[in-house]
Design an enzyme around this catalytic site. Structure first.
Site, PDB file in Angstrom:
ATOM      1  N   TYR A  33       0.827  -1.211   0.000  1.00 52.63           N
ATOM      2  CA  TYR A  33       0.000   0.000   0.000  1.00 52.63           C
ATOM      3  C   TYR A  33       0.861   1.261   0.000  1.00 52.63           C
ATOM      4  O   TYR A  33       1.884   1.317   0.680  1.00 52.63           O
ATOM      5  CB  TYR A  33      -0.898   0.012   1.243  1.00 52.63           C
ATOM      6  N   TRP A  71       1.024   5.687  -1.751  1.00 52.08           N
ATOM      7  CA  TRP A  71       0.672   6.651  -2.793  1.00 52.08           C
ATOM      8  C   TRP A  71       1.706   6.738  -3.898  1.00 52.08           C
ATOM      9  O   TRP A  71       1.447   7.324  -4.947  1.00 52.08           O
ATOM     10  CB  TRP A  71       0.462   8.028  -2.172  1.00 52.08           C
TER      11      TRP A  71
HETATM   12  N1  LIG Z   1      -2.128   8.238  12.329  1.00 52.32           N
HETATM   13  C1  LIG Z   1      -2.532   8.268  11.060  1.00 52.32           C
HETATM   14  N2  LIG Z   1      -1.919   7.490  10.155  1.00 52.32           N
HETATM   15  C2  LIG Z   1      -2.305   7.510   8.869  1.00 52.32           C
HETATM   16  C3  LIG Z   1      -3.353   8.361   8.451  1.00 52.32           C
HETATM   17  C4  LIG Z   1      -3.996   9.177   9.428  1.00 52.32           C
HETATM   18  O1  LIG Z   1      -4.935   9.939   9.123  1.00 52.32           O
HETATM   19  N3  LIG Z   1      -3.545   9.124  10.707  1.00 52.32           N
HETATM   20  N4  LIG Z   1      -3.721   8.376   7.126  1.00 52.32           N
HETATM   21  C5  LIG Z   1      -3.477   7.165   6.369  1.00 52.32           C
HETATM   22  C6  LIG Z   1      -3.713   7.360   4.960  1.00 52.32           C
HETATM   23  S1  LIG Z   1      -5.284   7.913   4.558  1.00 52.32           S
HETATM   24  C7  LIG Z   1      -2.790   7.084   3.996  1.00 52.32           C
HETATM   25  S2  LIG Z   1      -3.261   7.184   2.364  1.00 52.32           S
HETATM   26  C8  LIG Z   1      -1.446   6.623   4.344  1.00 52.32           C
HETATM   27  C9  LIG Z   1      -0.360   7.175   3.408  1.00 52.32           C
HETATM   28  O2  LIG Z   1       0.796   6.444   3.539  1.00 52.32           O
HETATM   29  P1  LIG Z   1       1.803   6.196   2.298  1.00 52.32           P
HETATM   30  O3  LIG Z   1       1.050   6.273   1.014  1.00 52.32           O
HETATM   31  O4  LIG Z   1       2.567   4.962   2.570  1.00 52.32           O
HETATM   32  O5  LIG Z   1       2.737   7.468   2.433  1.00 52.32           O
HETATM   33  P2  LIG Z   1       3.769   8.115   1.402  1.00 52.32           P
HETATM   34  O6  LIG Z   1       4.682   8.945   2.219  1.00 52.32           O
HETATM   35  O7  LIG Z   1       3.020   8.808   0.306  1.00 52.32           O
HETATM   36  O8  LIG Z   1       4.557   6.861   0.839  1.00 52.32           O
HETATM   37  C10 LIG Z   1       4.910   6.703  -0.496  1.00 52.32           C
HETATM   38  C11 LIG Z   1       6.328   6.170  -0.557  1.00 52.32           C
HETATM   39  O9  LIG Z   1       6.612   5.826  -1.912  1.00 52.32           O
HETATM   40  C12 LIG Z   1       7.903   6.319  -2.262  1.00 52.32           C
HETATM   41  N5  LIG Z   1       7.914   6.526  -3.730  1.00 52.32           N
HETATM   42  C13 LIG Z   1       7.500   7.615  -4.419  1.00 52.32           C
HETATM   43  N6  LIG Z   1       7.648   7.418  -5.742  1.00 52.32           N
HETATM   44  C14 LIG Z   1       8.172   6.189  -5.903  1.00 52.32           C
HETATM   45  C15 LIG Z   1       8.547   5.417  -7.053  1.00 52.32           C
HETATM   46  O10 LIG Z   1       8.386   5.823  -8.194  1.00 52.32           O
HETATM   47  N7  LIG Z   1       9.060   4.180  -6.825  1.00 52.32           N
HETATM   48  C16 LIG Z   1       9.212   3.671  -5.568  1.00 52.32           C
HETATM   49  N8  LIG Z   1       9.728   2.448  -5.454  1.00 52.32           N
HETATM   50  N9  LIG Z   1       8.875   4.388  -4.466  1.00 52.32           N
HETATM   51  C17 LIG Z   1       8.353   5.610  -4.635  1.00 52.32           C
HETATM   52  C18 LIG Z   1       8.039   7.590  -1.468  1.00 52.32           C
HETATM   53  O11 LIG Z   1       9.397   7.954  -1.334  1.00 52.32           O
HETATM   54  C19 LIG Z   1       7.362   7.213  -0.151  1.00 52.32           C
HETATM   55  O12 LIG Z   1       8.271   6.672   0.772  1.00 52.32           O
HETATM   56  O13 LIG Z   1      -1.151   7.005   5.695  1.00 52.32           O
HETATM   57  C20 LIG Z   1      -2.123   6.518   6.604  1.00 52.32           C
HETATM   58  N10 LIG Z   1      -1.662   6.724   7.963  1.00 52.32           N
HETATM   59  N1  LIG Z   2      -1.595  18.298   2.057  1.00 55.45           N
HETATM   60  C1  LIG Z   2      -2.030  17.037   2.116  1.00 55.45           C
HETATM   61  N2  LIG Z   2      -3.276  16.727   1.724  1.00 55.45           N
HETATM   62  C2  LIG Z   2      -3.717  15.439   1.811  1.00 55.45           C
HETATM   63  C3  LIG Z   2      -2.874  14.396   2.244  1.00 55.45           C
HETATM   64  C4  LIG Z   2      -1.560  14.747   2.671  1.00 55.45           C
HETATM   65  O1  LIG Z   2      -0.765  13.902   3.110  1.00 55.45           O
HETATM   66  N3  LIG Z   2      -1.171  16.068   2.584  1.00 55.45           N
HETATM   67  N4  LIG Z   2      -3.329  13.092   2.252  1.00 55.45           N
HETATM   68  C5  LIG Z   2      -4.493  12.759   1.426  1.00 55.45           C
HETATM   69  C6  LIG Z   2      -5.108  11.498   1.823  1.00 55.45           C
HETATM   70  S1  LIG Z   2      -4.284  10.072   1.436  1.00 55.45           S
HETATM   71  C7  LIG Z   2      -6.323  11.412   2.418  1.00 55.45           C
HETATM   72  S2  LIG Z   2      -7.003   9.888   2.744  1.00 55.45           S
HETATM   73  C8  LIG Z   2      -7.099  12.611   2.757  1.00 55.45           C
HETATM   74  C9  LIG Z   2      -7.704  12.516   4.163  1.00 55.45           C
HETATM   75  O2  LIG Z   2      -8.679  13.471   4.344  1.00 55.45           O
HETATM   76  P1  LIG Z   2      -9.399  13.618   5.758  1.00 55.45           P
HETATM   77  O3  LIG Z   2      -9.606  12.291   6.373  1.00 55.45           O
HETATM   78  O4  LIG Z   2     -10.576  14.492   5.589  1.00 55.45           O
HETATM   79  O5  LIG Z   2      -8.313  14.498   6.535  1.00 55.45           O
HETATM   80  P2  LIG Z   2      -7.539  14.495   7.923  1.00 55.45           P
HETATM   81  O6  LIG Z   2      -6.576  15.627   7.757  1.00 55.45           O
HETATM   82  O7  LIG Z   2      -6.995  13.166   8.242  1.00 55.45           O
HETATM   83  O8  LIG Z   2      -8.630  14.867   8.990  1.00 55.45           O
HETATM   84  C10 LIG Z   2      -9.394  16.043   8.917  1.00 55.45           C
HETATM   85  C11 LIG Z   2      -9.799  16.519  10.290  1.00 55.45           C
HETATM   86  O9  LIG Z   2     -10.702  15.618  10.916  1.00 55.45           O
HETATM   87  C12 LIG Z   2     -10.761  16.008  12.272  1.00 55.45           C
HETATM   88  N5  LIG Z   2     -11.203  14.879  13.073  1.00 55.45           N
HETATM   89  C13 LIG Z   2     -10.471  13.838  13.531  1.00 55.45           C
HETATM   90  N6  LIG Z   2     -11.245  13.005  14.261  1.00 55.45           N
HETATM   91  C14 LIG Z   2     -12.498  13.541  14.259  1.00 55.45           C
HETATM   92  C15 LIG Z   2     -13.743  13.145  14.829  1.00 55.45           C
HETATM   93  O10 LIG Z   2     -13.881  12.117  15.482  1.00 55.45           O
HETATM   94  N7  LIG Z   2     -14.811  13.961  14.602  1.00 55.45           N
HETATM   95  C16 LIG Z   2     -14.723  15.090  13.864  1.00 55.45           C
HETATM   96  N8  LIG Z   2     -15.829  15.795  13.677  1.00 55.45           N
HETATM   97  N9  LIG Z   2     -13.563  15.496  13.324  1.00 55.45           N
HETATM   98  C17 LIG Z   2     -12.469  14.724  13.511  1.00 55.45           C
HETATM   99  C18 LIG Z   2      -9.368  16.469  12.650  1.00 55.45           C
HETATM  100  O11 LIG Z   2      -9.453  17.691  13.376  1.00 55.45           O
HETATM  101  C19 LIG Z   2      -8.683  16.616  11.297  1.00 55.45           C
HETATM  102  O12 LIG Z   2      -7.980  17.822  11.168  1.00 55.45           O
HETATM  103  O13 LIG Z   2      -6.274  13.758   2.694  1.00 55.45           O
HETATM  104  C20 LIG Z   2      -5.547  13.846   1.467  1.00 55.45           C
HETATM  105  N10 LIG Z   2      -4.969  15.164   1.396  1.00 55.45           N
HETATM  106 MO   LIG Z   3      -5.360   8.245   2.278  1.00 52.27          MO
END
Ligand SMILES: Nc1nc2c(c(=O)[nH]1)N[C@H]1C(S)=C(S)[C@@H](COP(=O)(O)OP(=O)(O)OC[C@H]3O[C@@H](n4cnc5c(=O)[nH]c(N)nc54)[C@H](O)[C@@H]3O)O[C@H]1N2
Ligand SMILES: Nc1nc2c(c(=O)[nH]1)N[C@H]1C(S)=C(S)[C@@H](COP(=O)(O)OP(=O)(O)OC[C@H]3O[C@@H](n4cnc5c(=O)[nH]c(N)nc54)[C@H](O)[C@@H]3O)O[C@H]1N2
Ligand SMILES: [Mo]
Length: 751
Positions: free
Chosen positions: A113, A115
């Site tokens: 998994y 991005w």
């Molecule tokens: N506590 C907490 N944890 C969370 C979340 C949260 O809300 N709270 N959100 C979750 C969510 S929604 C998501 S989507 C995940 C995101 O987690 P990830 O998608 O795992 O995060 P990234 O840092 O985007 O990781 C992408 C990796 O791919 C590498 N990469 C980029 N391009 C290439 C390429 O071309 N080739 C190779 N081999 N590698 C490459 C980058 O250097 C990077 O290390 O985190 C989750 N974790």
């Molecule tokens: N710049 C930037 N943008 C991103 C990403 C990134 O890494 N960087 N990641 C992308 C990815 S993979 C994803 S999945 C999306 C995620 O998009 P979201 O899930 O919407 O975003 P988060 O920033 O995880 O959370 C938004 C807010 O939810 C609030 N929150 C947390 N728990 C609760 C709760 O129980 N109740 C309520 N009402 N609010 C709560 C927190 O205050 C938090 O700031 O964002 C995407 N956009």
């Molecule tokens: Mo995500």
């Protein structure tokens, strides 16, 4: 003589930008001219691409090379030995063949998994999956960290896959601007998140829409622990995290008891309201879900709930729910309950009314851009059918063979011997990283392709250096975006980095499966083949694209895909005549009660939405020891953990900031800028204190994205919230990530 500075435009998950190079280095970037609100994320690019943490050469963990039991317990602490590419590829191919011959392809975990990067051909996960498919298959993962609970529950309620729901079956921004009078945002709508979208977002327009909402005089309510979760101009209801379902029940109780429910809509378009009503009024469990009952749980005054419910019923109201709400224990419930509440209001199918999930979460949601499918690198078929719900990775590695439940099915975890990761960073994204570290010590071999020495690369056995998108040619295009980009190779690969495709081609050649993997094409030939097919498909839809060479010359084009006329009103046909246009649920209607879900017999998810207190929240026993609720949102200054090395340098290697309310800071003697320790039973990290009244009392916020770096006592020095978060499925329905269900304590560290 100084090298000539040249520049070209490229794209990324955070949008398009111009890159300046001096021959072999990236020297700067500039915003894309047509972007009304460009992201600042590219400012870190030059420093990150040439950072000292780039993986220079193929690297092997010393203990793994030594053989025998491979000193697995030393993963993450061992030294690495660099080897030349040819030797490295021989070793990797032989190891894959050994594992396949001894344990079968069902012992390889290739879910991987993450991005990765934008660009349609060099998409790391697609490359890995195609390679593993032609090798005989792999155990995969389903759903996402983003929306696993929603992906499980929404089809039961609406009969629509969640990804289709949020892209196709929600009000578009122009419709909202024109028709919505009251916008009720659970979890807010945060433009810092819509900076990104899978594959790219060229027009950053969320802020612009909020200005249009202002001009239209729309009332907006931000129901969130952080005021900053919505652009300015909204009323703030600072809800206690994890309790939105209780608040929605309080609102529903007002509607029901004050005669504000749209009975006609419920009768025609929904099923099961009576069962739910018995719960709402307390007939089924003896507890009426009054606003007073809700207030004691969620911290929002009962009178405020009454006034809000009445105005939701008397105006055109759109309820929006952030994805974050379902990234928590029982995260399915607020999603189902919001649908129930919207059904009671009866505005689903009216322009600007009803329900929408994830506005602002990514740039593609709410935009009115016609979909144009295609331009994908074919992954082939996976002969192995076994999979895990994506966030159950540590459970699987720690409990081979163990049973678990998932959305009505009983399954067993595979016995994994080899983990292959390419394009993701589990030591950023997974919860309870101390537990994941234990889990990563179980398999015999862990292989990672990475441009950088991330925390995941450091915990692998074999690290193969991958190029970044700036070091290879690709084509960029994303759903919900009207632009098409040629992404030129801007610089030579850094160090000895190779493209994932080239690495897999070489491995395939050594394993005798090269023809199946490459089909005889080079990377450039694949690009042409994919593009020409896309061009043919587009022509069939009356969209003319230039030849690839012409696109190379133009660098980018804006396709005629944007128009307000694509902004159809979601569920309008269904609302009009639910018999003629039924939903794909068992009843053909919105399921306020689902017999299917009820039949699973899960105590944590009965047949209708309900409030179940999570194990960890401000109202739980544990709050006496850990009195602060930790939310861990997405970082505003980057995408997840990407390019964090450059940002950490800019911070002077100090950890990221944790936001804390001034009352909580005072009670702990904490001042702005202090270094603090954040901890609970699962782990500890350092963070810088940011005192603020933009966050609810009792809540702290530490964004994700830090590069885990534990000191000798196991304390992370960079501020990674996942050393603290809980690794438990949302429920047996979704088995998603429940990061937001976390309590902590914060103390000052002596400088
Ligand atoms: N506590 C907490 N944890 C969370 C979340 C949260 O809300 N709270 N959100 C979750 C969510 S929604 C998501 S989507 C995940 C995101 O987690 P990830 O998608 O795992 O995060 P990234 O840092 O985007 O990781 C992408 C990796 O791919 C590498 N990469 C980029 N391009 C290439 C390429 O071309 N080739 C190779 N081999 N590698 C490459 C980058 O250097 C990077 O290390 O985190 C989750 N974790
Ligand atoms: N710049 C930037 N943008 C991103 C990403 C990134 O890494 N960087 N990641 C992308 C990815 S993979 C994803 S999945 C999306 C995620 O998009 P979201 O899930 O919407 O975003 P988060 O920033 O995880 O959370 C938004 C807010 O939810 C609030 N929150 C947390 N728990 C609760 C709760 O129980 N109740 C309520 N009402 N609010 C709560 C927190 O205050 C938090 O700031 O964002 C995407 N956009
Ligand atoms: Mo995500």
């Amino acid at each position: 003589m100084a090298a000539k500075i040249e520049s070209r435009v490229t794209t990324s998950h955070w949008g398009a930008f111009r890159v300046f190079t001096d021959g072999n280095r990236i020297v700067g970037t500039e915003p894309f001219a047509a972007d009304p609100n460009p992201s600042r994320i590219p400012e870190a690019l030059a420093a990150a691409v040439h950072h000292k943490t780039r993986v220079a050469r193929p690297s092997f963990r010393r203990g793994w090379l030594a053989g025998a039991d491979r000193a697995r317990e030393r993963r993450g602490r061992d030294e690495f030995v660099e080897l030349p590419w040819d030797e490295a590829l021989d070793i990797v191919a032989a190891e894959l063949q050994r594992v396949i011959a001894t344990h079968g392809n069902g012992s390889i975990f290739g879910g991987s998994y993450g991005w990765a990067s934008a660009g349609r051909f060099h998409h790391a996960l697609s490359q890995l999956h195609r390679f593993l498919n032609v090798s005989g298959g792999y155990v995969s993962s389903v759903a996402s960290y983003s929306t696993a609970a929603a992906q499980a529950i929404i089809p039961h309620v609406f009969g629509i896959p969640f990804l289709k729901m949020y892209l196709d079956d929600q009000n578009a921004w122009p419709t909202i601007a024109r028709h919505t009078q009251t916008l009720v945002m659970f979890g807010g709508i945060n433009p810092k998140n819509s900076q990104v979208s899978m594959g790219g977002v060229t027009h950053h327009e969320t802020d612009g829409w909020f200005r249009a909402f202002d001009r239209a005089g729309m009332r907006r309510i931000n129901i969130s622990p952080q005021i900053t979760d919505s652009p300015k101009g909204a009323e703030w209801l600072a809800v206690i995290p994890g309790t939105d379902t209780a608040l929605m029940l309080g609102l529903a109780h007002v509607l029901e008891t004050e005669g504000l429910v749209e009975r006609d809509f419920l009768a025609r378009c929904c099923t099961g309201y009576e069962r739910f009503r018995a719960y709402l009024l307390g007939a089924s469990d003896g507890i009426a879900k009054t606003p007073e009952w809700a207030a004691a749980i969620c911290g929002i005054d009962a009178e405020v709930q009454r006034t809000l419910a009445r105005s939701m019923a008397s105006t055109r109201t759109l309820i929006t729910v952030a994805w974050s709400l379902q990234r928590a224990q029982n995260g399915e419930q607020p999603y189902w309950m919001a649908a129930t509440l919207a059904s009671m209001l009866g505005q689903i199918g009216l322009p600007g009314g009803g329900i929408g999930y994830g506005y602002g979460a990514i740039g593609a949601i709410g935009v009115s851009v016609k979909r144009l499918e295609g331009l994908t690198f074919p992954q082939g078929e996976n002969p192995v059918k076994d999979f895990i719900p994506v966030a159950r990775i540590a459970d699987m590695l720690l409990n081979p063979g163990a049973p678990y439940d998932f959305n009505g099915a009983r399954r067993n975890y595979a016995d994994i011997r080899l983990v292959y990761w390419c394009g993701g960073n589990p030591f950023h994204h997974h919860q309870d990283l101390n537990r994941l570290q234990e889990a990563f010590r179980q398999p015999e071999t862990v292989i990672v392709h990475e441009p950088w020495w991330t925390a995941t690369a450091q915990r692998a056995d074999i690290v193969l250096p991958a190029t970044t998108p700036y070091e290879r040619e690709d084509i960029g295009r994303a759903m919900g975006d009207s632009y098409l980009f040629h992404m030129p190779q801007l610089i030579a690969p850094v160090g000895e980095a190779r493209n994932d495709f080239d690495i897999f081609s070489e491995l395939a050649q050594r394993m005798g499966i090269e023809p199946a993997f490459t089909e005889g094409r080079s990377a450039t030939e694949w690009l042409s083949q994919m593009y020409d097919k896309f061009r043919d498909d587009a022509r069939a839809q009356q969209i003319d694209l230039p030849e690839l060479d012409e696109l190379r010359r133009q660098n980018w084009i804006d396709l005629p895909l944007r128009s307000e006329e694509f902004a159809a009103v979601p569920f309008a046909g269904f609302r009009e005549d639910p018999e003629a246009a039924p939903l794909a649920t068992p009843s053909g209607r919105i399921e306020i009660f689902s017999a299917t879900v009820a039949s699973f017999d899960y105590a944590e998810c009965p047949g209708h939405a309900c409030w179940i207190a999570p194990d960890e929240w401000l109202g739980s026993q544990m709050a006496s020891r850990y009195p602060l609720h930790l939310v861990s949102p997405q970082p505003g200054d980057k995408l997840h953990s990407q390019m964090e090395c450059a940002l950490a340098d800019a911070r002077g290697a100090r950890p990221g900031a944790i936001e804390i309310n001034s009352a909580d800071a005072d009670a702990r003697g904490l001042k702005d800028g202090d270094l603090a320790r954040v901890f609970n039973e699962r782990g500890a990290c350092r963070a810088r204190i940011h005192v603020s009244d933009d966050i609810r009392v009792g809540v702290v916020s530490l964004p994700t994205g830090a590069w885990l770096d534990a000191d000798s006592a196991g304390t992370d020095t960079q501020g990674n919230p996942n050393i603290l978060t809980r690794d438990l499925g949302t429920s047996r329905i979704g088995q998603g990530c429940s990061a937001h269900t976390t309590l902590v304590e914060v103390v000052r560290l002596d400088p």
